[in-house]
Write a protein that holds these residues in place. Structure first.
Motif, PDB file in Angstrom:
ATOM      1  N   ILE A   1       0.833  -1.209   0.000  1.00 23.98           N
ATOM      2  CA  ILE A   1       0.000   0.000   0.000  1.00 23.98           C
ATOM      3  C   ILE A   1       0.866   1.257   0.000  1.00 23.98           C
ATOM      4  O   ILE A   1       0.584   2.225  -0.731  1.00 23.98           O
ATOM      5  CB  ILE A   1      -0.944  -0.004   1.219  1.00 23.98           C
ATOM      6  CG1 ILE A   1      -1.991  -1.122   1.056  1.00 23.98           C
ATOM      7  CG2 ILE A   1      -1.632   1.339   1.389  1.00 23.98           C
ATOM      8  CD1 ILE A   1      -2.799  -1.374   2.302  1.00 23.98           C
ATOM      9  N   PHE A   2       1.930   1.270   0.793  1.00 23.69           N
ATOM     10  CA  PHE A   2       2.817   2.437   0.842  1.00 23.69           C
ATOM     11  C   PHE A   2       3.411   2.734  -0.534  1.00 23.69           C
ATOM     12  O   PHE A   2       3.461   3.889  -0.965  1.00 23.69           O
ATOM     13  CB  PHE A   2       3.948   2.208   1.849  1.00 23.69           C
ATOM     14  CG  PHE A   2       3.544   2.388   3.287  1.00 23.69           C
ATOM     15  CD1 PHE A   2       2.658   3.385   3.663  1.00 23.69           C
ATOM     16  CD2 PHE A   2       4.056   1.558   4.272  1.00 23.69           C
ATOM     17  CE1 PHE A   2       2.279   3.553   4.988  1.00 23.69           C
ATOM     18  CE2 PHE A   2       3.690   1.716   5.605  1.00 23.69           C
ATOM     19  CZ  PHE A   2       2.799   2.715   5.962  1.00 23.69           C
ATOM     20  N   VAL A   3       3.866   1.684  -1.240  1.00 28.35           N
ATOM     21  CA  VAL A   3       4.471   1.897  -2.554  1.00 28.35           C
ATOM     22  C   VAL A   3       3.438   2.409  -3.545  1.00 28.35           C
ATOM     23  O   VAL A   3       3.690   3.378  -4.279  1.00 28.35           O
ATOM     24  CB  VAL A   3       5.106   0.588  -3.069  1.00 28.35           C
ATOM     25  CG1 VAL A   3       5.545   0.737  -4.537  1.00 28.35           C
ATOM     26  CG2 VAL A   3       6.310   0.216  -2.216  1.00 28.35           C
ATOM     27  N   LEU A   4       2.266   1.783  -3.583  1.00 26.08           N
ATOM     28  CA  LEU A   4       1.230   2.214  -4.531  1.00 26.08           C
ATOM     29  C   LEU A   4       0.723   3.614  -4.217  1.00 26.08           C
ATOM     30  O   LEU A   4       0.276   4.336  -5.109  1.00 26.08           O
ATOM     31  CB  LEU A   4       0.080   1.213  -4.543  1.00 26.08           C
ATOM     32  CG  LEU A   4       0.152   0.055  -5.541  1.00 26.08           C
ATOM     33  CD1 LEU A   4       0.089   0.570  -6.969  1.00 26.08           C
ATOM     34  CD2 LEU A   4       1.399  -0.777  -5.350  1.00 26.08           C
ATOM     35  N   ALA A   5       0.797   4.017  -2.944  1.00 24.90           N
ATOM     36  CA  ALA A   5       0.359   5.353  -2.555  1.00 24.90           C
ATOM     37  C   ALA A   5       1.469   6.390  -2.701  1.00 24.90           C
ATOM     38  O   ALA A   5       1.246   7.571  -2.439  1.00 24.90           O
ATOM     39  CB  ALA A   5      -0.137   5.340  -1.113  1.00 24.90           C
ATOM     40  N   GLY A   6       2.660   5.949  -3.109  1.00 25.94           N
ATOM     41  CA  GLY A   6       3.771   6.876  -3.265  1.00 25.94           C
ATOM     42  C   GLY A   6       4.396   7.306  -1.957  1.00 25.94           C
ATOM     43  O   GLY A   6       5.098   8.319  -1.904  1.00 25.94           O
ATOM     44  N   GLN A   7       4.172   6.536  -0.894  1.00 27.70           N
ATOM     45  CA  GLN A   7       4.687   6.869   0.435  1.00 27.70           C
ATOM     46  C   GLN A   7       5.758   5.853   0.846  1.00 27.70           C
ATOM     47  O   GLN A   7       5.615   5.140   1.837  1.00 27.70           O
ATOM     48  CB  GLN A   7       3.544   6.900   1.454  1.00 27.70           C
ATOM     49  CG  GLN A   7       2.435   7.878   1.137  1.00 27.70           C
ATOM     50  CD  GLN A   7       2.921   9.318   1.192  1.00 27.70           C
ATOM     51  OE1 GLN A   7       3.776   9.669   1.989  1.00 27.70           O
ATOM     52  NE2 GLN A   7       2.365  10.150   0.324  1.00 27.70           N
ATOM     53  N   THR A   8       6.838   5.785   0.070  1.00 29.19           N
ATOM     54  CA  THR A   8       7.860   4.774   0.337  1.00 29.19           C
ATOM     55  C   THR A   8       8.591   5.016   1.659  1.00 29.19           C
ATOM     56  O   THR A   8       9.192   4.091   2.212  1.00 29.19           O
ATOM     57  CB  THR A   8       8.885   4.732  -0.807  1.00 29.19           C
ATOM     58  OG1 THR A   8       9.368   6.058  -1.066  1.00 29.19           O
ATOM     59  CG2 THR A   8       8.240   4.194  -2.080  1.00 29.19           C
ATOM     60  N   THR A   9       8.528   6.241   2.172  1.00 26.90           N
ATOM     61  CA  THR A   9       9.124   6.500   3.484  1.00 26.90           C
ATOM     62  C   THR A   9       8.472   5.634   4.551  1.00 26.90           C
ATOM     63  O   THR A   9       9.117   5.229   5.530  1.00 26.90           O
ATOM     64  CB  THR A   9       8.966   7.981   3.861  1.00 26.90           C
ATOM     65  OG1 THR A   9       9.546   8.788   2.838  1.00 26.90           O
ATOM     66  CG2 THR A   9       9.660   8.287   5.181  1.00 26.90           C
ATOM     67  N   GLY A  10       7.204   5.336   4.355  1.00 25.80           N
ATOM     68  CA  GLY A  10       6.489   4.511   5.315  1.00 25.80           C
ATOM     69  C   GLY A  10       7.086   3.119   5.439  1.00 25.80           C
ATOM     70  O   GLY A  10       6.999   2.494   6.502  1.00 25.80           O
ATOM     71  N   VAL A  11       7.720   2.609   4.369  1.00 29.33           N
ATOM     72  CA  VAL A  11       8.348   1.290   4.435  1.00 29.33           C
ATOM     73  C   VAL A  11       9.513   1.316   5.412  1.00 29.33           C
ATOM     74  O   VAL A  11       9.690   0.406   6.225  1.00 29.33           O
ATOM     75  CB  VAL A  11       8.825   0.841   3.036  1.00 29.33           C
ATOM     76  CG1 VAL A  11       9.489  -0.517   3.118  1.00 29.33           C
ATOM     77  CG2 VAL A  11       7.656   0.804   2.061  1.00 29.33           C
ATOM     78  N   GLY A  12      10.303   2.404   5.346  1.00 29.19           N
ATOM     79  CA  GLY A  12      11.413   2.548   6.289  1.00 29.19           C
ATOM     80  C   GLY A  12      10.931   2.645   7.720  1.00 29.19           C
ATOM     81  O   GLY A  12      11.522   2.042   8.626  1.00 29.19           O
ATOM     82  N   LEU A  13       9.850   3.377   7.926  1.00 32.07           N
ATOM     83  CA  LEU A  13       9.284   3.492   9.276  1.00 32.07           C
ATOM     84  C   LEU A  13       8.752   2.148   9.760  1.00 32.07           C
ATOM     85  O   LEU A  13       8.858   1.824  10.948  1.00 32.07           O
ATOM     86  CB  LEU A  13       8.169   4.539   9.282  1.00 32.07           C
ATOM     87  CG  LEU A  13       8.599   5.985   9.015  1.00 32.07           C
ATOM     88  CD1 LEU A  13       7.384   6.900   8.922  1.00 32.07           C
ATOM     89  CD2 LEU A  13       9.551   6.475  10.108  1.00 32.07           C
ATOM     90  N   LEU A  14       8.194   1.375   8.842  1.00 27.37           N
ATOM     91  CA  LEU A  14       7.676   0.052   9.197  1.00 27.37           C
ATOM     92  C   LEU A  14       8.809  -0.862   9.653  1.00 27.37           C
ATOM     93  O   LEU A  14       8.694  -1.557  10.670  1.00 27.37           O
ATOM     94  CB  LEU A  14       6.961  -0.550   7.986  1.00 27.37           C
ATOM     95  CG  LEU A  14       6.330  -1.935   8.152  1.00 27.37           C
ATOM     96  CD1 LEU A  14       5.228  -1.902   9.193  1.00 27.37           C
ATOM     97  CD2 LEU A  14       5.781  -2.429   6.820  1.00 27.37           C
ATOM     98  N   ILE A  15       9.916  -0.860   8.915  1.00 17.98           N
ATOM     99  CA  ILE A  15      11.068  -1.678   9.297  1.00 17.98           C
ATOM    100  C   ILE A  15      11.619  -1.229  10.642  1.00 17.98           C
ATOM    101  O   ILE A  15      11.944  -2.054  11.509  1.00 17.98           O
ATOM    102  CB  ILE A  15      12.160  -1.600   8.214  1.00 17.98           C
ATOM    103  CG1 ILE A  15      11.647  -2.202   6.903  1.00 17.98           C
ATOM    104  CG2 ILE A  15      13.422  -2.327   8.674  1.00 17.98           C
ATOM    105  CD1 ILE A  15      12.603  -2.038   5.739  1.00 17.98           C
ATOM    106  N   ALA A  16      11.712   0.105  10.835  1.00 24.50           N
ATOM    107  CA  ALA A  16      12.242   0.630  12.091  1.00 24.50           C
ATOM    108  C   ALA A  16      11.347   0.249  13.271  1.00 24.50           C
ATOM    109  O   ALA A  16      11.839  -0.134  14.341  1.00 24.50           O
ATOM    110  CB  ALA A  16      12.377   2.147  12.000  1.00 24.50           C
ATOM    111  N   ALA A  17      10.035   0.336  13.072  1.00 19.06           N
ATOM    112  CA  ALA A  17       9.102   0.008  14.147  1.00 19.06           C
ATOM    113  C   ALA A  17       9.195  -1.463  14.520  1.00 19.06           C
ATOM    114  O   ALA A  17       9.222  -1.814  15.707  1.00 19.06           O
ATOM    115  CB  ALA A  17       7.675   0.356  13.717  1.00 19.06           C
TER     116      ALA A  17
END
Length: 233
Positions: A170-186
């Protein structure tokens, strides 16, 4: 042709990773469950293609042959799984090449002009989450015996994996790839206590997380490319 690929990908994702029962998986060497699974492939392909009978029949027969071969020659490890899915991908491509206008001449364009994009999106989501669950599970299976985690919830790890791959998609399709980094960090922060207790656990978590999110990223960018091409075409 791309809309035909999107439709057949969706049918395959649903047939193999949503509507295929454990009985079908465990008894595919017998003809009744194999034929039942093939019938599901045919029905879903026919629906996704908007009523195109012959391409649906062709991809179902190819699916039958591939599953028949895997049941007798393959195993349950990662290698046979990837080979099986690659063969199904080739079958989908061959069918789309032979029937490039299957979707265009079917019912879906008259119902909704963006049906191909919607099917590509849904197929990508299923492949990222459910196929990823099997892929990561088979990748991590050789290491599972070295890990003893007693306090986890039943199927908690599988659910976490589904959520992290779904969110990544969802993050990639929404153009919010920063969210992937936050997901890994969390996830890393929440598992740091457990990982610190054992090097084996730390390595297990890192490998599983990278494989899970890496697969979701790969599928997400593939789906994004397909959706963009369908929109431009």
């Amino acid at each position: 042709m791309l809309d035909t690929i999107a439709a057949l990908l969706l049918a395959h994702a649903l047939a193999d990773f949503v509507f295929q029962s454990r009985w079908m998986v465990e008894n595919k060497h017998d003809m009744p469950p194999l034929l039942a699974h093939t019938a599901i492939v045919f029905a879903l392909s026919l629906a996704a293609l908007g009523g195109a009978f012959w391409p649906a029949l062709l991809v179902a027969l190819l699916h039958l042959q591939i599953d028949f071969a895997k049941a007798r020659l393959g195993g349950q490890s990662l290698g046979p799984f990837l080979a099986d899915q690659a063969a199904h991908g080739v079958a989908i491509l061959v069918t789309a090449l032979l029937f490039p206008l299957a979707v265009a001449n079917g019912l879906w364009p008259a119902i909704h002009a963006d049906a191909g994009q919607a099917m590509a999106l849904l197929a990508g989501l299923i492949l990222a989450t459910r196929m990823g669950q099997f892929l990561v599970g088979k990748l991590m299976a050789p290491y599972a015996d070295a890990i003893h985690e007693e306090d986890g919830l039943p199927d908690g790890g599988a659910l976490i994996g589904l959520l992290e791959r779904g969110l990544t998609f969802i993050f990639v399709l929404a153009g919010q790839t920063t969210g992937v980094g936050l997901l890994i960090a969390a996830k890393s922060f929440l598992r740091v206590g457990t990982a610190n207790e054992s090097r084996k656990m730390a390595e297990y978590v890192i490998i599983g997380t990278l494989a899970s999110i890496g697969w979701a990223l790969l599928v997400a960018y593939g789906a994004q490319w397909l959706i963009t091409r369908l929109a431009d075409g």
